[in-house]
Design an enzyme around this catalytic site. Structure first.
Site, mmCIF file in Angstrom:
data_model
loop_
_atom_site.group_PDB
_atom_site.id
_atom_site.type_symbol
_atom_site.label_atom_id
_atom_site.label_comp_id
_atom_site.label_asym_id
_atom_site.label_seq_id
_atom_site.Cartn_x
_atom_site.Cartn_y
_atom_site.Cartn_z
ATOM 1 N N LYS A 158 0.808 -1.244 0.000
ATOM 2 C CA LYS A 158 0.000 0.000 0.000
ATOM 3 C C LYS A 158 0.835 1.286 0.000
ATOM 4 O O LYS A 158 0.493 2.262 0.656
ATOM 5 C CB LYS A 158 -0.954 0.042 1.200
ATOM 6 C CG LYS A 158 -1.783 -1.228 1.357
ATOM 7 C CD LYS A 158 -2.701 -1.152 2.561
ATOM 8 C CE LYS A 158 -2.810 -2.507 3.229
ATOM 9 N NZ LYS A 158 -3.776 -2.604 4.277
ATOM 10 N N ASP A 193 -6.803 -6.841 10.840
ATOM 11 C CA ASP A 193 -8.163 -6.276 10.811
ATOM 12 C C ASP A 193 -9.260 -7.343 10.699
ATOM 13 O O ASP A 193 -10.357 -7.177 11.221
ATOM 14 C CB ASP A 193 -8.306 -5.222 9.705
ATOM 15 C CG ASP A 193 -7.895 -5.735 8.334
ATOM 16 O OD1 ASP A 193 -7.367 -6.860 8.232
ATOM 17 O OD2 ASP A 193 -8.090 -5.004 7.350
#
Length: 461
Positions: A158, A193
């Site tokens: 990312k 997550d």
């Protein structure tokens, strides 16, 4: 439209094929649990061996770092039957220079923001006197975990690239930065997550045993029996259970219905040969597949007239939110489709017939993605032995889902749910529920800090 027909055939997901996909997923799950590197599925041990019960109480913090922003939050838990009494969060963007600088610079910035947030703790949040504050740390990058509160960074993704951080323990780095800020806080849990989503789901509903994230990317986690993890060499946890982070986006199988467009998308992607399953089911890619098919229609069948609209040749210009808006256009003349073509692709004067073809194309891509994600869920249910009803017992199984794709793309969500019911059959489908678990990566991390708190014994008595 010959091109569309051919694409539709390639994308077919009849029930027997979906069952083959689910069975292939189970084979990979077993292989990934048996040995490190034994499968395309990493099947990472999360070290979460007791999920929240709903009885946790006190003040807990979370730090959620997963992209160009990070969030800090605090929750006040009221204990049995009271749930989350109060919560507050703040979002902070990370200066681009820090994404490629040094690890100290990045973590000093984060720790300073966290310290500021702690300093603003109002009187409506109460920490028991004499207690150290505790934090759950969601870190959504590939990490090899070695305990509930330690893990080394395997690689950045990312847009981050901080070389001196790779191979380091991310918890130790954050702890050192907090010390430099004179912030007295214990990092109680390092969380992915997807595992956070599972924890948040379980806190609200005791029957939650798996979680799936369908957003830009996709992943799943579930509760495994500890003795069914051959690669686990430590002491077996008291609970007899262990949460596994599957990293299911990297699944691939010859049974996945892939077209030439998918192969081309993969070849030209940043990670060719990786995340093949994710590339057919997740939000980052669905709109791009639609664009690629439209491009071929423009080139070979003059779908948009004599020239190929230049905008249509820009990769990723057609985001999945645009695709979903076009797919779900209910106006009789499909004016949402028309306006998106005009605004995004600069294609005006389309006929209703053309717009209908585009809606059909969106439908083919979304349906394939939703049905294949349902097959993945079936794989998890089968692995947990929840795809049949044993001896008349009606054990309930709830799957916590989160992510923008699941939340906002109604057609996709409904197709996934209907397909899962079709796969397990009417009787079993009554024992299985999908629940939206909002913000697992934030609240879920705070809840895991609570369930792994150093003060647990004194609280639950």
């Amino acid at each position: 439209m010959e091109i569309l027909k051919e694409f539709e055939e390639k994308c077919g997901t009849p029930i027997p094929k979906l069952k083959q996909v689910a069975d292939a997923m189970i084979v990979e799950m077993h292989a990934g649990l048996a040995s490190e590197g034994g499968s395309k599925l990493k099947m990472l041990i999360s070290y979460v061996d007791h999920l929240p019960t709903g009885r946790e109480k006190g003040l807990f913090y979370a730090l959620d770092l997963g992209g160009t922003n990070f969030r800090v939050l605090r929750v006040q838990l009221g204990g049995k039957d009271r749930g989350i009494v109060n919560q507050q969060f703040e979002e902070v963007s990370i200066p681009p220079s820090l994404m490629t600088g040094s690890s100290d610079a990045l973590f000093d910035y984060i720790a300073a923001e966290l310290a500021k947030f702690v300093a603003q703790e109002g009187s409506d949040f109460k920490e028991s006197p004499g207690r150290q504050r505790e934090l759950g740390f969601t870190f959504s990058f590939p990490v090899m975990q070695s305990s509930i509160a330690s893990g080394t960074l395997l690689k950045w993704t990312k847009g981050f690239s901080i070389d001196d951080m790779v191979g380091q323990d991310v918890v130790a780095e954050l702890a050192k930065a907090m010390e430099r800020q004179d912030l007295d806080m214990r990092i109680a849990a390092l969380v992915n997550d997807t595992v956070g989503t599972l924890a948040g789901g379980r806190y609200n509903n005791n029957d939650v045993d798996a979680s799936v994230i369908l957003g830009t990317g996709s992943n799943a986690a579930y509760v495994e029996r500890a003795h069914a993890i051959p690669k686990w060499h430590g002491l077996l946890p008291k609970s007899g259970e262990m949460v596994i982070n599957m990293e299911w986006g990297n699944f691939r199988s010859s049974h996945l219905p892939l077209s030439d467009y998918d192969h081309a998308l993969d070849t030209e992607s940043l990670n060719p040969g990786e995340q093949i399953y994710e590339k057919v089911i997740a939000g980052m890619y669905l709109g791009e597949i639609v664009r690629r098919v439209l491009c071929r229609m423009a080139e070979e069948a003059a779908f948009f007239g004599d020239t190929v609209p230049p905008k249509l040749e820009e990769p990723f210009i057609l985001g999945t939110p645009i695709m979903s808006a076009m797919h779900q256009d209910t106006s009789p003349d499909l004016k949402v489709v028309a306006s998106n073509l005009k605004d995004i692709l600069e294609i005006s004067n389309t006929s209703l017939k053309m717009r209908k073809v585009i809606v059909e194309l969106c439908n083919i891509v979304a349906t394939r993605g939703a049905r294949l994600s349902a097959a993945g869920v079936l794989g998890i249910l089968k692995k947990m032995g929840r795809d049949t009803i044993k001896g008349g017992e009606k054990q309930k199984t709830v799957i916590a889902m989160d992510g923008g794709l699941y939340e906002h793309y109604t057609e996709y969500r409904e197709c996934l749910e209907n397909t899962l019911n079709e796969l397990v059959g009417e009787e079993v489908s009554r024992t299985i529920e999908i629940e939206h678990s909002n913000d697992g990566s934030g609240i879920g991390a705070a809840l895991l800090a609570a369930s792994h708190s150093q003060y647990l014994e004194t609280d639950e008595s």
